[in-house]
Design an enzyme around this catalytic site. Structure first.
Site, PDB file in Angstrom:
ATOM      1  N   SER A 679      86.806 -30.288  27.009  1.00 55.46           N
ATOM      2  CA  SER A 679      86.587 -29.006  26.940  1.00 55.46           C
ATOM      3  C   SER A 679      85.004 -28.609  26.362  1.00 55.46           C
ATOM      4  CB  SER A 679      87.612 -27.986  25.770  1.00 55.46           C
ATOM      5  OG  SER A 679      87.274 -28.428  24.667  1.00 55.46           O
ATOM      6  N   LYS A 722      89.190 -21.309  18.648  1.00 58.43           N
ATOM      7  CA  LYS A 722      87.629 -21.536  18.701  1.00 58.43           C
ATOM      8  C   LYS A 722      86.707 -20.318  18.442  1.00 58.43           C
ATOM      9  CE  LYS A 722      88.172 -25.313  22.316  1.00 58.43           C
ATOM     10  NZ  LYS A 722      88.243 -25.602  23.663  1.00 58.43           N
TER      11      LYS A 722
END
Length: 775
Positions: A679, A722
């Site tokens: 990611s 996140k």
């Protein structure tokens, strides 16, 4: 003295002392040749020979260096030739001699010099030592059955016939039971006092050893006699009971239990057969104990016993909300599960498996489920289990065999329909003893577990009424096991959720545990937030509870130590006074826009983190280098991002010459922490473009997403964690993959309102929002 030369014979297993007549068997060729080389003496018409001990007993043909240099001058009294080319000789030891200049191949011949004994100056002392040695020898000879009575009589006669101390010492030495090396040392010793002292020590040691051995033999004999007596009495008692035709109470009790238990047909037949076998067995035999244990285990299981549970989903929902804050989706799925159970007593659906990091409440959720269903709760910890027998049990033929933990837990809760927690199902292993994960397949399969057979019981037991719920920390499970379970993800708590859990659950619990009144301590929300951010690093709340416990203990100590203190208030300003310096820090946005430095977002087992990615270029070969303990996936993401950049370099106004002779070094702090995952592709690409174009990256922008070689942005996981890390770290704008927009509905409104969340589908959109100016 004048040196003389005589044939020399090596002795293997005897040391001869002066004044002693000893038989010697001669069989080796060198010894036979030495014997044949003896000649008659001119003085007394007798044959003389030198004898000495060889150093190694098993040496068949010792050389001259393998013989002791102190031996005996012996007179050959008699020679008897035996049929097998050997001979038996009788020798009288004349004197101790020093042997030298050994020579000869077929037979040894050597020079010798007589070694006299030292003079005895204190006759009285010597007499007392000799008398003591003679008495000790008599005592030892009387206690040791290995010494023949005739030998003892002969020795006593020899001692009585001489008054010479030296002769008595030599007679005792020759009959000592000790090693050949010890006897050789006695022969070499010229001091009579030292020789007799050594003999006394050896005799004393032999007497102690002999007495110890006799005492041990006596104890063993008594134990054997007691065992034989006990066996005889048991057999006699059995015979009397048989004559009187008395019922054996324990066997009658087994019979009653078999009739009263709600056993299956197969189990009843098995129990009756085992009881019939037990009646005919010797009750003292090992097999009798095995059969008795089997019957006790079989009859102690809850055959046909069920709790009368009545599921009320409204009550169950209240219990879940009472014990757990947040976890709305998880609780909703559990209520759906209970609703199906309320309508159908036999559910054929999948087994639930709660997967999440430690401390998020998986185990306590299952306890609440059991309470909501009105069933008993039991736990089977699978962490570290490597033996298939832990599930299916050991066959009863093995020593110490027992049923598996599944049936053991049912025996413990005394019901056949509990809620059973299979804890840490991902921590099972496998080795030569089998694969417990494969054994669980039968247990968790609704089509098979009604006919579960434990190896110990050897009969079917119905597990279909047991509610199995598993927990795990990761998806590291066999595929077949995952297929039999429905996975429910439990992600970590948000900061706001942790604050509410601390205020409503953890703080009251610790105050109650430490007997602290509510009006004695106040912990502000700011203090709890600092506890979460700077003293714990976890997805759950276990460490938070420990820190709150430490805080309350410190406060209690102050209250008890100073009677003037009636109330303690803890806030963010004085928190360090109680808990010391901060243990952790969370990532913050950069203070200035940076060239070649981008803020990414990472998802770890303890939640979300800001991930700084920085790069430098320097003259080289156009290669890329990565540091920061990156995993293989992240290294490949960096290579893909660099290749994507090189393919688009012209779009950024760069020529091939601008980067072909420069290496790029990408580093991801902190270097000691392992990092992996795809990611970070967007952040890696943005860092490289910023470095090469010298355009800074906005410090208030963070991003997540995987990048393909063609520049497309792919979806990622852990979006909630996140975004929380971005909000906490002072980030204003977050770039997320367009395909993750669907996940925004699960993000708390306060997080979404604090961030500008921009979906992107390709790398051009990322650069548009991330760089301070267009490329």
């Amino acid at each position: 003295m004048n040196k003389k030369s005589l044939p020399l014979m090596a002795l293997r297993d005897i040391v001869v002392f002066p004044g002693v007549i000893a038989p010697v068997f001669v069989g080796r060729q060198k010894s036979l040749h030495a014997l044949s080389n003896t000649t008659l003496s001119e003085e007394d018409n007798s044959k003389y020979i030198l004898v000495t001990l060889q150093k190694k007993f098993d040496q068949e043909n010792p050389n001259r260096n393998e013989l002791y240099d102190v031996g005996i001058l012996a007179k050959v009294i008699q020679i008897v030739k035996l049929p097998n080319t050997t001979a038996k000789i009788l020798v009288e030891a004349i004197a101790r001699v020093k042997i030298s200049n050994i020579k000869g191949d077929e037979a040894f011949e050597a020079n010798y010099e007589i070694i006299p004994d030292e003079e005895i100056f204190d006759a009285n002392n010597m007499r007392s030592l000799v008398d003591n040695a003679v008495q000790l020898f008599a005592k030892y000879a009387g206690s040791d059955k290995k010494i023949n009575a005739e030998i003892i009589e002969t020795i006593n006669k020899e001692i009585s016939e001489t008054s010479n101390f030296i002769n008595i010492i030599n007679i005792l030495a020759s009959h000592l039971i000790t090693s050949l090396e010890e006897k050789q040392r006695l022969l070499e010793e010229t001091s009579p006092f030292k020789r007799i002292s050594t003999i006394i020590n050896i005799l004393t040691s032999n007497i102690v050893n002999s007495e110890t051995e006799q005492a041990l033999q006596q104890r063993v004999k008594k134990q054997i006699e007691k065992t034989q007596r006990d066996y005889y009495l048991h057999e006699q008692m059995k015979a009397i009971q048989k004559e009187l035709d008395e019922d054996k109470s324990d066997l009658a009790e087994f019979d009653k239990k078999i009739k009263a238990a709600k056993l299956s047909k197969e189990a009843r037949e098995k129990a009756e057969a085992e009881l019939k076998k037990l009646r005919t067995m010797n009750q003292m035999s090992a097999e009798s104990g095995v059969t008795r244990n089997y019957l006790e285990t079989l009859l102690s299981l809850p055959w046909g016993k069920y709790d009368n549970s009545k599921i009320d989903i409204n009550q169950a929902e209240k219990i879940l909300n009472r014990d757990h804050f947040g976890l709305e989706k998880v609780k909703e799925r559990i209520i759906e599960y209970l609703a199906v159970l309320q309508r159908s007593s036999k559910i054929r659906g999948p087994i639930l498996c709660l997967i999440g990091p430690p401390g998020v409440g998986k185990t306590s959720l299952i306890k609440s489920i059991a309470e909501g269903m009105g069933r008993k709760y039991t736990k089977f910890a699978l962490g570290g289990v490597r033996d298939e027998a832990e599930i299916r049990g050991h066959r009863k033929t093995y020593l110490g065999s027992m049923p598996g933990k599944i049936l053991t837990q049912l025996k413990k809760v005394k019901t056949s329909n509990p809620v059973m927690l299979l804890d840490e199902i991902d921590k099972m292993g496998s080795d030569f003893r089998g694969d417990p994960a494969s054994a669980l397949l039968e247990v968790l399969d609704p089509e098979q577990n009604s006919h579960f057979v434990d190896h110990y019981l050897e009969v079917e037991y119905d597990l279909s009424n047991v509610i199995f719920i598993a927990t795990a920390n990761s998806y590291n499970l066999p595929r077949a096991l995952i297929d039999r379970m429905e996975i429910i993800d439990i992600s970590g708590y948000m900061e706001e959720e942790k604050i509410q859990i601390a205020k409503n659950y953890l703080v009251p619990k610790q105050l109650k545990m430490h007997k602290i009144k509510k009006d004695e301590i106040t912990i502000s929300d700011d203090a709890i937030l600092d506890l979460i951010r700077y003293y714990t690093k976890e997805s759950g709340v276990r460490s938070l509870e420990r820190e709150i416990g430490a805080l309350t203990r410190k406060a209690l100590k102050q209250i008890l130590a100073d009677k003037k203190v009636k109330h303690i208030s803890v806030d963010s300003n004085n928190l360090e006074e109680f808990l010391g310096a901060r243990k952790y820090n969370f990532g913050l946005a950069e203070k200035n826009d940076q060239i070649g430095s981008t803020t990414g977002l990472a998802y770890t087992e303890v939640g979300g983190e800001l991930l700084t990615i920085e790069a430098l270029s320097f003259p080289g070969k156009g290669e890329i280098k990565t540091t920061g303990k990156l995993g293989d996936v992240m290294k490949e993401s960096a290579m893909a991002a660099y290749s994507c950049f090189r393919s688009r370099a012209a779009d950024f106004g760069l020529k091939y010459e601008d980067y072909k002779d420069f290496d790029v070094h990408i580093h991801v702090p902190a270097g000691a922490i392992p990092k992996d995952g795809p990611s970070a592709g967007c952040a890696l690409f943005t860092t490289i473009v910023s470095l090469m174009t010298k355009i800074p990256v906005r410090r208030t922008v963070a991003m997540t997403g995987e990048v393909t070689l063609r520049g497309n942005v792919l979806p990622i996981g852990g979006l909630k964690e996140k975004l929380l890390a971005a909000s906490r770290g002072g980030i204003k704008t977050v770039l997320i993959p367009e395909e993750n927009v669907k996940d925004l509905k699960d993000i708390p409104p306060n997080i979404k309102s604090s961030l500008e969340i921009i979906p992107v589908s390709n790398i051009d959109q990322v650069l548009e929002h991330a760089l301070t100016k267009k490329t």
